[in-house]
Design a protein around this motif. Structure first.
Motif, mmCIF file in Angstrom:
data_model
loop_
_atom_site.group_PDB
_atom_site.id
_atom_site.type_symbol
_atom_site.label_atom_id
_atom_site.label_comp_id
_atom_site.label_asym_id
_atom_site.label_seq_id
_atom_site.Cartn_x
_atom_site.Cartn_y
_atom_site.Cartn_z
ATOM 1 N N HIS A 70 0.819 -1.210 0.000
ATOM 2 C CA HIS A 70 0.000 0.000 0.000
ATOM 3 C C HIS A 70 0.855 1.264 0.000
ATOM 4 C CE1 HIS A 70 -4.059 -1.820 1.134
ATOM 5 N NE2 HIS A 70 -3.220 -2.846 1.061
ATOM 6 N N LYS A 209 1.732 3.217 14.773
ATOM 7 C CA LYS A 209 0.332 3.382 14.362
ATOM 8 C C LYS A 209 -0.321 4.597 14.991
ATOM 9 C CE LYS A 209 -3.680 2.576 12.607
ATOM 10 N NZ LYS A 209 -3.924 2.905 11.184
ATOM 11 N N GLN A 213 3.046 9.433 11.479
ATOM 12 C CA GLN A 213 2.404 9.388 10.165
ATOM 13 C C GLN A 213 3.090 8.365 9.257
ATOM 14 O OE1 GLN A 213 -0.435 11.164 9.396
ATOM 15 N NE2 GLN A 213 -0.330 11.578 11.597
ATOM 16 N N TRP A 215 3.696 5.176 7.245
ATOM 17 C CA TRP A 215 2.826 4.122 6.740
ATOM 18 C C TRP A 215 3.358 2.776 7.219
ATOM 19 C CZ3 TRP A 215 -1.775 3.072 5.718
ATOM 20 C CH2 TRP A 215 -2.115 1.825 5.177
ATOM 21 N N ASP A 247 -7.013 -1.702 9.227
ATOM 22 C CA ASP A 247 -6.435 -1.215 7.973
ATOM 23 C C ASP A 247 -4.930 -1.333 7.866
ATOM 24 O OD1 ASP A 247 -8.910 -0.496 6.843
ATOM 25 O OD2 ASP A 247 -8.946 1.358 8.024
ATOM 26 N N HIS A 285 -8.684 -5.924 6.893
ATOM 27 C CA HIS A 285 -9.091 -5.637 5.521
ATOM 28 C C HIS A 285 -8.072 -6.047 4.470
ATOM 29 C CE1 HIS A 285 -11.937 -2.228 7.086
ATOM 30 N NE2 HIS A 285 -12.491 -3.424 7.163
ATOM 31 N N TYR A 286 -6.806 -5.975 4.828
ATOM 32 C CA TYR A 286 -5.757 -6.171 3.819
ATOM 33 C C TYR A 286 -4.792 -7.246 4.304
ATOM 34 C CZ TYR A 286 -7.560 -1.485 2.720
ATOM 35 O OH TYR A 286 -8.369 -0.402 2.445
ATOM 36 N N CYS A 327 -8.775 6.257 -4.174
ATOM 37 C CA CYS A 327 -10.078 5.633 -3.930
ATOM 38 C C CYS A 327 -10.294 4.462 -4.885
ATOM 39 C CB CYS A 327 -11.207 6.643 -4.119
ATOM 40 S SG CYS A 327 -11.159 8.024 -2.947
ATOM 41 N N GLN A 336 -6.736 2.708 2.295
ATOM 42 C CA GLN A 336 -5.687 3.123 3.215
ATOM 43 C C GLN A 336 -4.320 2.844 2.616
ATOM 44 O OE1 GLN A 336 -6.491 4.819 6.102
ATOM 45 N NE2 GLN A 336 -8.485 4.692 5.071
ATOM 46 N N GLY A 337 -3.465 3.874 2.608
ATOM 47 C CA GLY A 337 -2.125 3.714 2.082
ATOM 48 C C GLY A 337 -1.645 4.972 1.408
ATOM 49 N N ARG A 338 -0.591 4.844 0.636
ATOM 50 C CA ARG A 338 -0.037 5.950 -0.156
ATOM 51 C C ARG A 338 -0.088 5.515 -1.618
ATOM 52 N NH1 ARG A 338 -0.415 7.144 4.470
ATOM 53 N NH2 ARG A 338 1.225 7.882 5.896
#
Length: 362
Positions: A70, A209, A213, A215, A247, A285-286, A327, A336-338
């Motif tokens: 992500h 977390k 910030q 990831w 997430d 979720h991932y 999105c 969620q991610g970059r």
């Protein structure tokens, strides 16, 4: 006497020994002694870093190999490490690097600015500190990170997260992303198999977390008979769900016999599929599988509409359905991610390079 780089995170004890304050090992050293990591040494009543500016090699490879799914999927990362490690994992998959005490294995050398320049020239979005744990060469990694940020290049730490609070805050202040190895979920596993403790790693995960910030993604190497029981996998997933949320991507990867655990079998794909099922049932979720061929286990699914948004075959992107705003292209749910769009995926290539081609010798 060889000139080494001054190191931080130490203090003198009343008995004349020098204590390293980088990680929970708290190595106490007499003159000339090195810590368990081998690269932090007492020299003339101070701590020095013996591997500053020296590497076991540089390579450009896909960010998915870290693994990060992500963090700008499809992009390339200039990756490097040094020698040494502050854990003593009996199953180390990079033991020839992390356990090396031969300084002549550090065949490539570069100043931080040259590493950033090489990354920029190759179109890398990030520089990844990997192969061995970057916390043990924190001063070098942080200087490289500063040079990278000056050129708008991101930084990635692939780490076991075994360090004290003060250096933890300083180190991760320089990082944009981290993949933390959560090697097992019992203290007994960490003590017997890694020569460490579990709680400092959980502290690192909580800090990343909830107070940064950075990831964050997590990797757990599943080893037959040692940390692959349904009960332990369930506890691990429940802790992540309850303490970090749904997430944070979780990667279950396959063990292959190596180093001191050569008598164990490789992890069967069925174990990873079972672990992924447990994690998804827990509410994460991932969840991904690694070190096996598994397109479903490498695919990112939208947590809302459940449609695949990034389909991967090993480290190569087959489809990418995330818009410029990060999105889902199907239902517009934020992921969620970059993320970014419009870039040609790097693919599954691996390109070794020599930093000396981009710089003068140290």
């Amino acid at each position: 006497m060889t000139k080494h780089h001054p190191a931080q995170y130490w203090h003198m004890l009343d008995d004349g020994r020098l204590q390293c304050d980088l990680c929970p090992r708290d190595c106490r050293l007499h003159e000339g002694q090195r810590g368990l990591c081998f690269v932090r040494m007492r020299q003339q009543d101070a701590m020095v870093l013996t591997t500053y500016g020296r590497s076991s090699g540089f390579c450009i490879d896909p960010i998915e190999k870290k693994p990060l799914s992500h963090f700008y999927p499809g992009s390339s990362a200039l990756s490097f490490g040094t020698a040494g490690c502050n854990l003593a994992c009996k199953f180390c998959q990079n033991w020839d690097i992390s356990k090396s005490h031969e300084m002549d294995t550090l065949a490539d050398a570069a100043r931080p600015e040259r590493i950033a320049q090489a990354a920029a020239q190759h179109g890398c979005r990030s520089v990844a500190f990997t192969y061995n744990d970057p916390v043990i060469f924190a001063e070098y990694a942080m200087d490289v990170a500063d040079a990278c940020h000056a050129m708008d290049i991101q930084t990635v730490a692939v780490t076991a997260g075994y360090l004290h609070d003060h250096p933890r805050r300083a180190f991760f202040a320089k990082m944009d992303a981290a993949n933390v190895d959560l090697k097992g979920f019992t203290d007994e596993f960490y003590v017997k198999l890694c020569g460490a403790r579990l709680s400092p790693i959980l502290d690192t995960l909580l800090y990343l977390k909830h107070e940064t910030q950075v990831w964050l993604e997590i990797t757990t190497l599943l080893i037959p008979t040692l940390n692959d029981s349904t009960q332990e996998i369930t506890r691990l997933c429940e802790w992540i769900m309850n303490e970090l949320g749904p997430d944070v991507p979780l990667h279950f990867t396959a063990f292959h016999p190596d180093y001191k655990l050569g008598d164990l079998p490789a992890t069967p794909a069925s174990t990873l599929h079972h672990a992924r099922h447990i994690a998804r049932q827990t509410g994460l979720h991932y969840v991904y599988t690694g070190n096996i061929i598994d397109i479903e286990g490498g695919t990112t699914y939208c947590p809302s509409c459940q449609k695949p948004v990034v389909v991967r075959d090993w480290h190569a992107l087959l489809t990418y359905d995330i818009d410029a705003n990060g999105c889902c292209a199907h239902c517009q749910t934020p992921l969620q991610g970059r993320f970014s769009s419009g870039e040609k995926p790097f693919g599954r290539r691996r390109i070794p390079i020599h930093i000396a081609d981009y710089s003068t010798d140290l």
